[in-house]
Design an enzyme around this catalytic site. Structure first.
Site, PDB file in Angstrom:
ATOM      1  N   GLN A 189       0.866  -1.171   0.000  1.00 47.20           N
ATOM      2  CA  GLN A 189       0.000   0.000   0.000  1.00 47.20           C
ATOM      3  C   GLN A 189       0.911   1.233   0.000  1.00 47.20           C
ATOM      4  O   GLN A 189       1.375   1.676   1.047  1.00 47.20           O
ATOM      5  CB  GLN A 189      -0.908  -0.020   1.224  1.00 47.20           C
ATOM      6  CG  GLN A 189      -1.666  -1.325   1.417  1.00 47.20           C
ATOM      7  CD  GLN A 189      -2.716  -1.577   0.347  1.00 47.20           C
ATOM      8  OE1 GLN A 189      -3.669  -0.815   0.203  1.00 47.20           O
ATOM      9  NE2 GLN A 189      -2.542  -2.643  -0.424  1.00 47.20           N
ATOM     10  N   ALA A 228     -11.544   2.388   4.673  1.00 53.25           N
ATOM     11  CA  ALA A 228     -10.572   1.562   3.957  1.00 53.25           C
ATOM     12  C   ALA A 228      -9.769   2.381   2.941  1.00 53.25           C
ATOM     13  O   ALA A 228      -9.980   3.578   2.766  1.00 53.25           O
ATOM     14  CB  ALA A 228     -11.286   0.413   3.261  1.00 53.25           C
ATOM     15  N   HIS A 229      -8.846   1.686   2.267  1.00 53.39           N
ATOM     16  CA  HIS A 229      -7.918   2.364   1.348  1.00 53.39           C
ATOM     17  C   HIS A 229      -8.633   3.016   0.172  1.00 53.39           C
ATOM     18  O   HIS A 229      -9.617   2.514  -0.340  1.00 53.39           O
ATOM     19  CB  HIS A 229      -6.840   1.393   0.854  1.00 53.39           C
ATOM     20  CG  HIS A 229      -7.366   0.148   0.209  1.00 53.39           C
ATOM     21  ND1 HIS A 229      -6.594  -0.954   0.015  1.00 53.39           N
ATOM     22  CD2 HIS A 229      -8.579  -0.162  -0.284  1.00 53.39           C
ATOM     23  CE1 HIS A 229      -7.289  -1.896  -0.565  1.00 53.39           C
ATOM     24  NE2 HIS A 229      -8.501  -1.427  -0.764  1.00 53.39           N
ATOM     25  N   ASN A 230      -8.116   4.191  -0.200  1.00 53.11           N
ATOM     26  CA  ASN A 230      -8.590   4.959  -1.358  1.00 53.11           C
ATOM     27  C   ASN A 230     -10.021   5.469  -1.227  1.00 53.11           C
ATOM     28  O   ASN A 230     -10.628   5.895  -2.214  1.00 53.11           O
ATOM     29  CB  ASN A 230      -8.454   4.147  -2.654  1.00 53.11           C
ATOM     30  CG  ASN A 230      -7.005   3.943  -3.050  1.00 53.11           C
ATOM     31  OD1 ASN A 230      -6.426   2.898  -2.730  1.00 53.11           O
ATOM     32  ND2 ASN A 230      -6.416   4.920  -3.719  1.00 53.11           N
ATOM     33  N   SER A 288     -12.110   2.367  -2.008  1.00 50.68           N
ATOM     34  CA  SER A 288     -12.381   3.116  -3.237  1.00 50.68           C
ATOM     35  C   SER A 288     -13.805   3.626  -3.346  1.00 50.68           C
ATOM     36  O   SER A 288     -14.259   3.972  -4.445  1.00 50.68           O
ATOM     37  CB  SER A 288     -12.028   2.270  -4.473  1.00 50.68           C
ATOM     38  OG  SER A 288     -10.652   1.928  -4.460  1.00 50.68           O
TER      39      SER A 288
END
EC number: 2.3.1.191
Length: 346
Positions: free
Chosen positions: A196, A237-239, A257
């Site tokens: 990441q 969470a990521h993005n 995302s």
């Protein structure tokens, strides 16, 4: 020390009815209030308590009549009551001043003016901390992280490497900013972590509750927009991208995302799948499961989430389901009886 109702009305900018010399000595809820207490009504469902409360005065919405009870009418009773509560129960928080002798600050870190670092704070190489920011005991600031001015981080906050945090950001104890995003690929039956390499950007005046986890992006950044407020125990969470002035309540989980607009309200225990969009001004009601895009200015509810009015009809039908099953079984029995009679006649 007491205050007259006239003085309190001036403090909150409200319309006063009743004796202006009524003496107020404390604050309490409508049920708990006693002689000398001022209370408030924000939710109309509690309006009947205005008749039974022992409070000497109440703060109410502009359109509410309090009967014979002395009252102050304001546009926002909750905000007005908070101001009054601050008079009788002022909150005193002691922040560290200067750098505690047990703090560990890397040689290349840049510390602004009037910064407070509590016991056992760790600031790694290349980190920048803006003027007047306070970081409480046991917190960790990773390398090359930039933190703005006038922030307050409570005990045991962890901010990982290469994160950017704006001005006047408030983070409660135990939160982790920039943790590794949950990204894996399966190779020969074994899960392997996908690096990441992105970051987290938190804009000005964001407030983050206790034990919140905001993951760094796989690429680019996870973004929390200016003025957004996040309650305790939230997973981002990521993005994920969250717009400005949104509100996210406890135990929400937002998958990777997902893009959330400005002025969005996400109530408690809502779960969102990844790679969807929630439009500006949307409201996601408590415990909803969001599995597809939500248009702007829409209220949704349920699992899977539906437009609120449609979900209410569905749940109303669910409540009638036992009676409907009973009626269907009765009709089935009658049809069987009729069929049997027809057979006998034939």
């Amino acid at each position: 020390m007491g205050r007259t109702l006239k003085e309190i009305a001036a403090l909150v900018g409200g319309e006063l009815s009743g004796d202006p010399e009524t003496m107020v000595t404390g604050v309490a809820g409508l049920k708990e209030a006693g002689e000398g207490d001022i209370s408030f009504l924000a939710n109309r469902r509690y309006a009947p308590l205005l008749e039974t409360t022992r409070a000497c005065a109440v703060i109410v919405p502009l359109t509410v009549e309090a009967g014979k009870k002395p009252a102050i009418r304001v546009s926002d009773p909750s905000l007005a009551f908070a101001k009054v509560a601050g008079i009788f129960h002022p909150v005193v928080i002691r922040h560290p001043k200067g750098i505690h002798k047990t703090a560990v600050v890397a040689r290349t870190a840049k510390i602004g003016k009037d910064v407070g670092l509590g016991p056992y704070v760790v600031v790694e190489e290349g980190a920048v901390i803006g003027d007047r920011t306070v970081i409480q005991a046991g917190s960790f600031i990773g390398h090359d992280t930039h933190i703005g001015a006038d922030c307050i981080f409570y005990a045991n906050v962890s901010v990982r490497e290469r994160v950017t945090i704006g001005n006047k950001v408030f983070i409660q104890s135990g939160s982790v900013i920039g943790s590794e995003g949950f990204g894996y690929t399966r190779v020969d039956g074994v899960y392997k972590l996908i690096p990441q390499t992105g970051t987290v950007v938190i804009e000005d005046e964001v407030e983050i509750g206790a034990n919140v986890a905001i993951d760094r992006a796989r690429f680019d950044k996870t973004l929390i927009g200016r003025g957004t407020k996040i309650d305790n125990l939230v997973q981002i969470a990521h993005n994920v991208v969250i717009g400005e002035n949104s509100v996210i309540v406890a135990q929400v989980g937002i998958s990777g995302s997902t893009h959330i607009g400005n002025n969005v309200t996400i109530a408690g225990q809502v779960g969102l799948v990844g790679h969807i969009e929630v439009g500006d001004g949307a409201i996601l009601a408590a415990q909803s499961g969001i599995m597809r895009d939500v248009p702007p200015n829409t209220m949704v509810f349920g699992y899977p989430a539906q437009p609120h009015h449609q979900a209410m009809k569905m749940y109303a039908a669910f409540e009638r389901l036992p009676d409907m099953v009973k009626a269907v079984n009765e009709l089935k029995r009658k049809v069987e009886e009729l069929e049997e009679r027809l057979k006998q006649r034939g």
